[in-house]
Write a protein that holds these residues in place. Sequence first.
Motif, PDB file in Angstrom:
ATOM      1  N   LEU A  39      -3.122  78.799  27.139  1.00 35.08           N
ATOM      2  CA  LEU A  39      -2.882  79.847  27.612  1.00 35.08           C
ATOM      3  C   LEU A  39      -4.047  80.827  27.110  1.00 35.08           C
ATOM      4  CD1 LEU A  39       0.945  80.886  27.062  1.00 35.08           C
ATOM      5  CD2 LEU A  39      -0.368  80.282  29.206  1.00 35.08           C
ATOM      6  N   THR A  40      -4.486  80.626  25.917  1.00 27.82           N
ATOM      7  CA  THR A  40      -5.724  81.533  25.298  1.00 27.82           C
ATOM      8  C   THR A  40      -6.986  81.010  26.035  1.00 27.82           C
ATOM      9  OG1 THR A  40      -4.632  81.638  23.207  1.00 27.82           O
ATOM     10  CG2 THR A  40      -6.933  81.989  23.078  1.00 27.82           C
ATOM     11  N   PHE A  41      -7.280  79.800  26.445  1.00 22.61           N
ATOM     12  CA  PHE A  41      -8.377  79.176  27.027  1.00 22.61           C
ATOM     13  C   PHE A  41      -8.273  79.693  28.411  1.00 22.61           C
ATOM     14  CE2 PHE A  41     -10.830  76.160  29.721  1.00 22.61           C
ATOM     15  CZ  PHE A  41     -12.207  76.158  28.945  1.00 22.61           C
ATOM     16  N   ALA A  42      -7.300  79.788  29.217  1.00 20.84           N
ATOM     17  CA  ALA A  42      -7.011  79.993  30.580  1.00 20.84           C
ATOM     18  C   ALA A  42      -7.405  81.729  30.692  1.00 20.84           C
ATOM     19  CB  ALA A  42      -5.805  80.142  31.104  1.00 20.84           C
ATOM     20  N   LEU A  43      -7.125  82.708  29.657  1.00 17.81           N
ATOM     21  CA  LEU A  43      -7.421  83.877  29.758  1.00 17.81           C
ATOM     22  C   LEU A  43      -8.945  84.214  29.456  1.00 17.81           C
ATOM     23  CD1 LEU A  43      -6.405  86.840  30.060  1.00 17.81           C
ATOM     24  CD2 LEU A  43      -6.025  86.801  27.777  1.00 17.81           C
ATOM     25  N   ALA A  44      -9.468  83.339  28.460  1.00 18.49           N
ATOM     26  CA  ALA A  44     -11.047  83.775  28.056  1.00 18.49           C
ATOM     27  C   ALA A  44     -11.815  83.257  29.355  1.00 18.49           C
ATOM     28  CB  ALA A  44     -11.338  82.886  27.093  1.00 18.49           C
ATOM     29  N   SER A  45     -11.363  82.147  29.922  1.00 18.95           N
ATOM     30  CA  SER A  45     -12.126  81.464  31.071  1.00 18.95           C
ATOM     31  C   SER A  45     -12.099  82.415  32.219  1.00 18.95           C
ATOM     32  CB  SER A  45     -11.659  80.003  31.389  1.00 18.95           C
ATOM     33  OG  SER A  45     -11.641  79.115  30.536  1.00 18.95           O
ATOM     34  N   LEU A  46     -11.046  82.880  32.401  1.00 22.29           N
ATOM     35  CA  LEU A  46     -10.959  83.839  33.708  1.00 22.29           C
ATOM     36  C   LEU A  46     -11.843  85.103  33.408  1.00 22.29           C
ATOM     37  CD1 LEU A  46      -9.593  84.880  36.240  1.00 22.29           C
ATOM     38  CD2 LEU A  46      -7.799  85.885  34.930  1.00 22.29           C
ATOM     39  N   LEU A  47     -11.876  85.797  32.149  1.00 22.40           N
ATOM     40  CA  LEU A  47     -12.644  86.928  31.936  1.00 22.40           C
ATOM     41  C   LEU A  47     -14.303  86.603  32.309  1.00 22.40           C
ATOM     42  CD1 LEU A  47     -10.908  88.336  28.946  1.00 22.40           C
ATOM     43  CD2 LEU A  47     -10.873  89.076  31.500  1.00 22.40           C
ATOM     44  N   MET A  48     -14.783  85.488  31.583  1.00 27.58           N
ATOM     45  CA  MET A  48     -15.806  84.909  31.757  1.00 27.58           C
ATOM     46  C   MET A  48     -16.219  84.541  32.980  1.00 27.58           C
ATOM     47  SD  MET A  48     -17.717  81.468  29.929  1.00 27.58           S
ATOM     48  CE  MET A  48     -17.189  82.222  28.296  1.00 27.58           C
TER      49      MET A  48
ATOM     50  N   LEU B 223      -9.418  69.984  32.171  1.00 28.24           N
ATOM     51  CA  LEU B 223      -9.700  69.299  31.035  1.00 28.24           C
ATOM     52  C   LEU B 223      -9.239  69.439  29.689  1.00 28.24           C
ATOM     53  CD1 LEU B 223     -11.527  67.146  30.247  1.00 28.24           C
ATOM     54  CD2 LEU B 223     -13.462  68.950  30.099  1.00 28.24           C
ATOM     55  N   LEU B 224      -8.958  70.988  29.295  1.00 30.71           N
ATOM     56  CA  LEU B 224      -8.377  71.079  27.948  1.00 30.71           C
ATOM     57  C   LEU B 224      -6.988  70.729  28.085  1.00 30.71           C
ATOM     58  CD1 LEU B 224      -8.466  72.674  25.425  1.00 30.71           C
ATOM     59  CD2 LEU B 224      -7.640  74.780  26.767  1.00 30.71           C
ATOM     60  N   ALA B 225      -6.066  70.805  29.250  1.00 27.25           N
ATOM     61  CA  ALA B 225      -4.786  70.426  29.394  1.00 27.25           C
ATOM     62  C   ALA B 225      -4.722  68.857  29.166  1.00 27.25           C
ATOM     63  CB  ALA B 225      -4.262  70.823  30.923  1.00 27.25           C
ATOM     64  N   VAL B 226      -5.651  68.046  29.847  1.00 21.79           N
ATOM     65  CA  VAL B 226      -5.674  66.693  29.624  1.00 21.79           C
ATOM     66  C   VAL B 226      -5.760  66.375  28.039  1.00 21.79           C
ATOM     67  CG1 VAL B 226      -6.816  64.641  29.888  1.00 21.79           C
ATOM     68  CG2 VAL B 226      -6.234  65.993  31.720  1.00 21.79           C
ATOM     69  N   VAL B 227      -6.694  67.077  27.129  1.00 20.86           N
ATOM     70  CA  VAL B 227      -7.080  66.715  25.895  1.00 20.86           C
ATOM     71  C   VAL B 227      -6.026  67.177  25.226  1.00 20.86           C
ATOM     72  CG1 VAL B 227      -8.616  67.469  24.065  1.00 20.86           C
ATOM     73  CG2 VAL B 227      -9.659  67.163  26.193  1.00 20.86           C
ATOM     74  N   GLN B 228      -5.301  68.408  25.485  1.00 21.19           N
ATOM     75  CA  GLN B 228      -4.297  68.747  24.531  1.00 21.19           C
ATOM     76  C   GLN B 228      -2.851  67.952  24.878  1.00 21.19           C
ATOM     77  OE1 GLN B 228      -5.465  70.746  22.264  1.00 21.19           O
ATOM     78  NE2 GLN B 228      -4.406  72.501  22.568  1.00 21.19           N
TER      79      GLN B 228
ATOM     80  N   ARG C 252       6.904  68.002  15.936  1.00 23.41           N
ATOM     81  CA  ARG C 252       6.623  67.592  17.363  1.00 23.41           C
ATOM     82  C   ARG C 252       6.850  69.003  18.176  1.00 23.41           C
ATOM     83  NH1 ARG C 252      10.613  64.970  19.755  1.00 23.41           N
ATOM     84  NH2 ARG C 252       9.164  63.710  21.382  1.00 23.41           N
ATOM     85  N   LEU C 253       7.798  69.595  17.750  1.00 22.24           N
ATOM     86  CA  LEU C 253       7.905  71.050  18.610  1.00 22.24           C
ATOM     87  C   LEU C 253       6.665  71.937  18.046  1.00 22.24           C
ATOM     88  CD1 LEU C 253      11.731  71.829  18.039  1.00 22.24           C
ATOM     89  CD2 LEU C 253      10.356  70.951  20.136  1.00 22.24           C
ATOM     90  N   THR C 254       6.307  71.880  16.926  1.00 23.14           N
ATOM     91  CA  THR C 254       5.138  72.766  16.481  1.00 23.14           C
ATOM     92  C   THR C 254       3.830  72.297  17.398  1.00 23.14           C
ATOM     93  OG1 THR C 254       6.077  73.168  14.280  1.00 23.14           O
ATOM     94  CG2 THR C 254       3.827  73.435  14.596  1.00 23.14           C
ATOM     95  N   LEU C 255       3.563  71.272  17.429  1.00 20.98           N
ATOM     96  CA  LEU C 255       2.532  70.402  18.031  1.00 20.98           C
ATOM     97  C   LEU C 255       2.601  71.020  19.573  1.00 20.98           C
ATOM     98  CD1 LEU C 255       2.224  66.898  16.671  1.00 20.98           C
ATOM     99  CD2 LEU C 255       0.558  68.898  16.466  1.00 20.98           C
ATOM    100  N   ALA C 256       3.942  70.788  20.127  1.00 18.71           N
ATOM    101  CA  ALA C 256       3.765  71.494  21.810  1.00 18.71           C
ATOM    102  C   ALA C 256       3.673  72.978  21.946  1.00 18.71           C
ATOM    103  CB  ALA C 256       5.272  70.978  22.171  1.00 18.71           C
ATOM    104  N   ALA C 257       4.134  73.824  20.768  1.00 10.78           N
ATOM    105  CA  ALA C 257       3.974  75.060  20.848  1.00 10.78           C
ATOM    106  C   ALA C 257       2.343  75.320  20.727  1.00 10.78           C
ATOM    107  CB  ALA C 257       4.646  75.804  19.760  1.00 10.78           C
ATOM    108  N   LEU C 258       1.675  74.746  19.881  1.00 13.28           N
ATOM    109  CA  LEU C 258       0.363  75.009  19.526  1.00 13.28           C
ATOM    110  C   LEU C 258      -0.561  74.632  20.762  1.00 13.28           C
ATOM    111  CD1 LEU C 258      -0.207  73.882  15.946  1.00 13.28           C
ATOM    112  CD2 LEU C 258      -0.318  76.066  16.723  1.00 13.28           C
ATOM    113  N   THR C 259      -0.088  73.489  21.696  1.00 13.88           N
ATOM    114  CA  THR C 259      -0.776  73.070  22.786  1.00 13.88           C
ATOM    115  C   THR C 259      -0.580  74.061  23.759  1.00 13.88           C
ATOM    116  OG1 THR C 259      -0.189  70.735  21.959  1.00 13.88           O
ATOM    117  CG2 THR C 259      -0.716  71.073  24.528  1.00 13.88           C
ATOM    118  N   LEU C 260       0.594  74.697  23.971  1.00 11.25           N
ATOM    119  CA  LEU C 260       0.867  75.607  25.139  1.00 11.25           C
ATOM    120  C   LEU C 260       0.237  76.902  24.726  1.00 11.25           C
ATOM    121  CD1 LEU C 260       2.375  76.496  27.529  1.00 11.25           C
ATOM    122  CD2 LEU C 260       4.077  77.156  26.234  1.00 11.25           C
TER     123      LEU C 260
END
Length: 817
Positions: free
Chosen positions: A304-313, A25-30, A292-300
């Motif tokens: 990654l941050t959300f994936a790590l936090a979700s895994l720990l939770m 879902l986050l990937a779709v939103v981003q 555009r490159l800055t936006l792409a970097a922030l999206t990625l």
Amino acid sequence: MTLRLPAFLNLRRLEGRMVVPFLALLAVVQVSSWTITDASIRANTEQTVRAELQTSQRVLEHLLTQQVEQRAAMLRDFEHSYAIRQLLANADRLSKTDLELSLSHELESKNQRLLKSGLIAYTDSQFKLVAATAPEAPDFAARLPALVLSMAKQDGASTPWQSHLLLRQGRAYLIVAVQVKAVEPGGWLLMADELGAGPLQELRMLSQVKSSFMLRLHPDEAWHTQGSVLNKVQTDALDQQNLHEAGAIKFKLGADDMRGMLRPLVRDGEQELAVLLLRNFDLAFETFDRLRLTLAALTLLGLLTFALASLLMARRISTPIRSLANTADRLGHGDYDTPVQALSGAAEVSDLARSLESMRQGIRQRDAALNELAFKDALTGLTNRAGFSRLATRLLARPGGHCAVLVLGLDRFKHVNDVQGHEFGDLLLRKVAERLGPLLQGDDDVLARLNGDEFALLLNLGDEAAALGLADAIRRNFERPMQLGEQTVDLSAGIGISLAPQHGYEGKLLLTRAGLAMMEAKKRQSGSLIYTPGMDVASQESLSLLGELRHAVEAGELRLYLQPKVDLGRSQVLGAEALVRWQHPVRGLVPPMHFIPFAEQTGFIRTLTTWVIAASIRAWAMAQAQGLPMRISVNLSTRDLLDQDLPDKIMRLLQAHGATSQALCLEITESAIMDDPQRAMGTLAQLSELGFKLSIDDFGTGYSSLAYLKILPVNELKIDKSFVMNMEHDLGDAKIVRSTVELAHNLGLTVVAEGVESAKAWNILAALGCDEGQGFFIARPMPEAHFFNWAKGWQAPDLNGDSTATVLEQLKTDPLI
């Protein structure tokens, strides 16, 4: 060797179900955010490029004006030269030939030394050519009166630069003239130069816009380059674009994505000169690459941050859940002695552990309660289907036992549920049970609720007469309305009867056959019926027909037929109504009346509607490909209209074929709307918001309220053919048609008439203002393959044969109030 996914990626595991969906879902939103931002940047770039092109157009006009003014100033200096003044002052002393030779020599000398113009000429005050530096001077001198007239209209102000442009033999020229006032008898000095790329070069130096002068000799021809700042390769590529119309354009010029603006400059007869302003879109878009490159970097980084936090939770939650799952497995295998271990951590997990312990302690008590409830109906307290079958089977097992089974199905119970709500429906079922109970006389007689609105009655030692008598008693009892609070409900039901041993020796079989009789009684509206073997045959035939219909869809036995719809005023084909036929391998071509009502009754109509919509979209795409713009009308049934997913289903079909909502007109009958107005109007509102044209079919034959018509989001009314076919002979039908047309137009709706069977009907409808028509006079329904050939070759019929004066005069003498 089977590859095992990590727990946090396995959707069968709790960790995976927590991490993967939210990460997706986050990937779709981003990604959606990045896509929208990128699209916005692209749109802003497009807008900026358009603004640059418009500014460049104004700069070019200013440069052309400057060139005109510079040439005019040069001619004025030439006018005051001593040699010219002397020649003109002594013109009356020289012969015509000497004057012409002397002036020509002086003009040529000045032109070579100072002016460097393509042509300089002198005319007298009557615009008659006297001398010139080039043989084509007469063509330019002929332009002089119009130029002088344009200059005069400006009252001394500068003449518009368009007036100084001349198109001659496929070339563009800039001409300037000044009046000779220094000496008598005066006259005009004229300068003409071929329009080159000079202004375009200056424009290129001032902006990033490249440009070319474009010329065409005839409006039907393409533009070709007259002068350009482009190199030869680019110019050749530009000439291959086959530009025809002026305005904003997009095209590839080599590897460059270009945005252009073609603006007309001057038109002379059939010749026309324009300027094509070009801006490299890729270069303009490059300025936003860093963003555009800055936006792409922030999206990625966010992903990654959300994936790590979700895994720990997920790990913190899944560990105690896994322990509780092991405990549940032990309980499932019958281990009720081991206590459930209390767990620390989240309050919800501790609560779940305590709940499992409570379940372990009370499971034996619940088993006993479930055994009792297995044969009881929780709503009414009556015996349920399983209990009824068991009691009937026990009774029939006695020596010489016989009985009667009655199955009762309430009428319109679903409508009560939909209108009054399920709580009211439950109350009604309990009251029905209270009424039926006292009608049973024997101690061994049984009353049961089977499911929904169906009840069953078992008469011990009952025969046909006793069963019919009970059915009649139920009918008379139901004649008294039932009062539920402030609501009065009229009861009616269909009753089916089966007898033992005539119709079977098992309780389930008797229930089934009584149910078949009940359904047949409802269909015939006969109140009650006793089972006959033919009902099994009818039931099997229904099942067979349903199976054949399913096979017809899967095997491609359905055929799409199209009946044309035409504009009655302009005699043009606007579209067609989609109709379905069944090409049965044994029965041949089956008309819709033989299977559509059955499909409506069984609910299979939704599958047929999906097939028709998909086939109609394919037909629309074929029509577009053959240059036949039109709209296909598709009928929706009551079940279709009550399907809340219908708008999404249609949009998916449109997207699959690259079509839009403009391809279809959806026709709905009045009865379909009135069966459940609230749900129907909700579906219609969604379809209207998606851009579909909506039409009310068979208008005038139903019982709809004008209050609903006023608020329905429809665009069209379709007059039923029963009115149209008789209006030539029945003034009452003609009045109805006229009133319907007036009503629709007052509500902002268009009107389609069915049943156009003659030229007279066509003429009457056209005179009454009806917009469209369809009927056998225009064309019968035809296979889609034949329809396209028919549409291409169709011509409007002769409409002068039948007079409509009588009908129209009668309508005029009885005007609408």
